[in-house]
Enzyme design. Structure first.
Site, PDB file in Angstrom:
ATOM      1  N   LYS A   1     122.684 -14.639 -27.796  1.00  0.00           N
ATOM      2  CA  LYS A   1     122.026 -15.411 -28.108  1.00  0.00           C
ATOM      3  C   LYS A   1     121.092 -15.485 -29.609  1.00  0.00           C
ATOM      4  O   LYS A   1     119.948 -14.341 -28.904  1.00  0.00           O
ATOM      5  CB  LYS A   1     122.216 -17.141 -28.166  1.00  0.00           C
ATOM      6  CG  LYS A   1     121.496 -17.217 -27.335  1.00  0.00           C
ATOM      7  CD  LYS A   1     121.138 -19.246 -26.593  1.00  0.00           C
ATOM      8  CE  LYS A   1     120.481 -19.243 -25.826  1.00  0.00           C
ATOM      9  NZ  LYS A   1     119.701 -20.729 -25.577  1.00  0.00           N
TER      10      LYS A   1
ATOM     11  N   ARG B   1     120.642 -32.120 -21.318  1.00  0.00           N
ATOM     12  CA  ARG B   1     120.612 -32.125 -22.713  1.00  0.00           C
ATOM     13  C   ARG B   1     122.237 -31.970 -22.708  1.00  0.00           C
ATOM     14  O   ARG B   1     123.123 -32.917 -22.049  1.00  0.00           O
ATOM     15  CB  ARG B   1     120.519 -30.441 -23.494  1.00  0.00           C
ATOM     16  CG  ARG B   1     119.989 -29.300 -22.506  1.00  0.00           C
ATOM     17  CD  ARG B   1     119.295 -28.781 -23.317  1.00  0.00           C
ATOM     18  NE  ARG B   1     119.621 -26.790 -22.948  1.00  0.00           N
ATOM     19  CZ  ARG B   1     119.517 -25.879 -22.732  1.00  0.00           C
ATOM     20  NH1 ARG B   1     118.020 -25.712 -23.954  1.00  0.00           N
ATOM     21  NH2 ARG B   1     119.812 -24.915 -22.622  1.00  0.00           N
TER      22      ARG B   1
ATOM     23  N   TYR C   1      92.159 -15.336 -46.246  1.00  0.00           N
ATOM     24  CA  TYR C   1      92.185 -16.675 -46.787  1.00  0.00           C
ATOM     25  C   TYR C   1      91.534 -17.431 -45.802  1.00  0.00           C
ATOM     26  O   TYR C   1      90.804 -17.307 -44.626  1.00  0.00           O
ATOM     27  CB  TYR C   1      93.350 -16.941 -46.770  1.00  0.00           C
ATOM     28  CG  TYR C   1      94.521 -16.911 -47.565  1.00  0.00           C
ATOM     29  CD1 TYR C   1      94.330 -16.963 -49.497  1.00  0.00           C
ATOM     30  CD2 TYR C   1      95.475 -16.467 -47.393  1.00  0.00           C
ATOM     31  CE1 TYR C   1      95.015 -16.665 -49.681  1.00  0.00           C
ATOM     32  CE2 TYR C   1      96.514 -16.094 -47.643  1.00  0.00           C
ATOM     33  CZ  TYR C   1      96.322 -15.971 -49.701  1.00  0.00           C
ATOM     34  OH  TYR C   1      97.393 -15.601 -50.238  1.00  0.00           O
TER      35      TYR C   1
ATOM     36  N   MET D   1     100.942 -14.229 -45.614  1.00  0.00           N
ATOM     37  CA  MET D   1     102.530 -14.724 -45.473  1.00  0.00           C
ATOM     38  C   MET D   1     102.991 -13.179 -45.213  1.00  0.00           C
ATOM     39  O   MET D   1     104.152 -13.055 -44.686  1.00  0.00           O
ATOM     40  CB  MET D   1     103.063 -14.755 -47.460  1.00  0.00           C
ATOM     41  CG  MET D   1     104.444 -15.259 -47.119  1.00  0.00           C
ATOM     42  SD  MET D   1     104.935 -15.922 -48.599  1.00  0.00           S
ATOM     43  CE  MET D   1     103.978 -17.777 -48.344  1.00  0.00           C
TER      44      MET D   1
HETATM   45  C1  LIG Z   1     122.683 -22.204 -21.093  1.00  0.00           C
HETATM   46  C2  LIG Z   1     121.963 -21.249 -21.046  1.00  0.00           C
HETATM   47  N1  LIG Z   1     121.936 -19.738 -20.208  1.00  0.00           N
HETATM   48  C3  LIG Z   1     121.418 -18.932 -20.376  1.00  0.00           C
HETATM   49  C4  LIG Z   1     120.275 -18.934 -20.867  1.00  0.00           C
HETATM   50  C5  LIG Z   1     119.467 -17.427 -20.184  1.00  0.00           C
HETATM   51  O1  LIG Z   1     118.237 -18.266 -19.897  1.00  0.00           O
HETATM   52  P1  LIG Z   1     116.522 -16.891 -20.072  1.00  0.00           P
HETATM   53  O2  LIG Z   1     116.758 -16.010 -20.885  1.00  0.00           O
HETATM   54  O3  LIG Z   1     115.858 -18.063 -19.811  1.00  0.00           O
HETATM   55  O4  LIG Z   1     117.387 -16.164 -18.543  1.00  0.00           O
HETATM   56  C6  LIG Z   1     119.904 -19.755 -21.662  1.00  0.00           C
HETATM   57  C7  LIG Z   1     118.971 -19.363 -22.532  1.00  0.00           C
HETATM   58  O5  LIG Z   1     117.950 -19.918 -23.111  1.00  0.00           O
HETATM   59  C8  LIG Z   1     121.070 -20.614 -22.208  1.00  0.00           C
HETATM   60  O6  LIG Z   1     120.289 -22.430 -22.770  1.00  0.00           O
END
Ligand SMILES: Cc1ncc(COP(=O)(O)O)c(C=O)c1O
Length: 381
Positions: free
Chosen positions: A45, A137, A275, A322
């Site tokens: 992700k 969450r 700046y 920037m």
């Molecule tokens: C549901 C979930 N699993 C696994 C991970 C991986 O975590 P890490 O990057 O600390 O290994 C994340 C990261 O935020 C997560 O949200």
């Protein structure tokens, strides 16, 4: 693959080099740690933690990752389009209206409306039930879990393939009692379902820190994120690891962010730089102007930051703009226009790790690499 946006890429001024060897090494390290039977599902992700989604995913898959985890449907679709064949697990919310497009992927589920909608769609789908064990969450409370699982079983097209949870406090501390509590609750959830005759084949809870520190969290699958990119989740995890299992597990950072010098000029002592005139020279100074700034993801809040030129530390002077930063190259003799500059990564014997950069910016390594603008080219080296 180069990521493009409507305004295109910007490779002439700045780029990120991604070490394929490092990514492969990290997946192999995880394989050694978890063995052959546990599925490895690296999290890609957030643009693969800033490393470039599709190309990183491909390298992970080639290196032996079994699954890939993303946050959102658009990421899953991008991976599918890029030819990824291994299962893709979407860990974030898929809107009810989009579920029909998500049936090819593994979905995390924690709301009854999602189940109802998947039931209405009627096509086969594999889901992972998220149980709340203390992160508060996403997740179904344990008291509602059985009812929820039984609702799932009323739909023939929905296969309950996974049971998941996520640790709240495993990397921030060397006291793992809260993680232990969550693990006990996870076992409680498993027992509850098993007693009701609901056997879920893939149970998973381990992020990087859990995977590295506690084999008892591996179950049938692990979901490492940060460590798959060669970064430690935290100092605490490193310390706990060194204490508990110093067994040759070695991570290699894959990320090097570079730019080139855009101008060099001499200014007198007593001149302000940038700046707000926050910096004033105390000697005749040779400044190098670098064509990157906070738009690119170079945090404006850094304190004590430096870059590496010819393997030497060069301090940032004045505020981060920037699109520009200024650095003091007075002490480097042979520096010239368009010389390479390392913003994050190694140059000779010096290294600016994402952790160090995070310290300068008052944040964590996770945020540093994920926020380097997606428009900047990721080059596999
Ligand atoms: C549901 C979930 N699993 C696994 C991970 C991986 O975590 P890490 O990057 O600390 O290994 C994340 C990261 O935020 C997560 O949200």
């Amino acid at each position: 693959m180069i990521l493009t946006t409507p305004i295109g890429i910007y490779q002439e001024l700045t780029w990120v080099e991604i070490s394929k060897n490092a990514l492969v090494n990290n997946i192999r390290q995880f394989r050694k740690l978890v063995g052959e039977k546990v599925l490895i599902c690296p999290c890609v992700k957030a643009n693969a933690y800033g490393h470039g989604l599709a190309q990183t995913a491909r390298i992970f898959a080639e290196a032996g990752a079994d699954w890939l985890a993303v946050n959102a449907l658009y990421e899953a679709k991008a991976l599918q389009k890029s030819g990824i064949q291994i299962p893709i697990y979407i860990m974030g919310h898929v809107p009810l209206d989009s579920l029909e497009e998500a049936m090819d992927f593994r979905l995390v589920v924690y709301d009854p409306k999602t189940i109802e909608r998947l039931g209405e769609i009627g096509r086969p789908v594999k889901i992972h039930l998220k149980v709340e064990t203390g992160n508060n969450r996403q997740g179904v409370l344990i008291e509602n879990l059985l009812d929820f699982a039984q609702k799932i079983q009323n739909h023939k097209n929905i296969e309950l393939e996974g049971l998941a949870t996520h640790f709240a406090n495993i990397e921030d501390t060397t006291d793992h009692s809260y993680a232990e509590l969550q693990l006990r609750r996870f076992h409680q959830a498993i027992d509850l379902l098993e007693k009701a005759g609901i056997h879920i084949p893939i149970k998973h809870c381990a992020n990087s820190a859990a995977t590295i520190l506690f084999p008892k969290t591996h179950f049938q699958m692990v979901r490492p994120g940060i460590a798959a990119y060669g970064m430690w989740p935290s100092k605490e995890t490193y310390v706990a690891f060194a204490k508990e299992r110093a067994d040759g597990f070695e991570l290699k950072p894959a990320f090097t962010w570079k730019t080139k010098i855009a101008q060099i000029k001499k200014i007198p002592s007593g001149e302000c730089v940038g700046y707000g005139c926050t910096y004033k020279t105390t000697r005749e100074t040779r400044l190098a102007i670098l064509p990157i700034g906070y738009y690119d993801g170079y945090d404006r809040g850094v304190h004590g930051a430096y870059v590496l030129i010819h393997g030497q530390r060069v301090p940032v002077r004045g505020r981060v703009c920037m699109n520009i930063i200024m650095v003091d190259v007075s002490d480097i003799s042979d520096v010239k226009l368009e010389d390479e500059v390392v913003l994050i990564g190694r140059d000779g014997n010096e290294e600016i790790s994402a952790e160090l950069f995070g310290n300068w910016a008052g944040t964590i390594n996770y945020e540093i690499t994920t926020r380097v603008n997606e428009r900047i080219e990721r080059r596999i080296v």
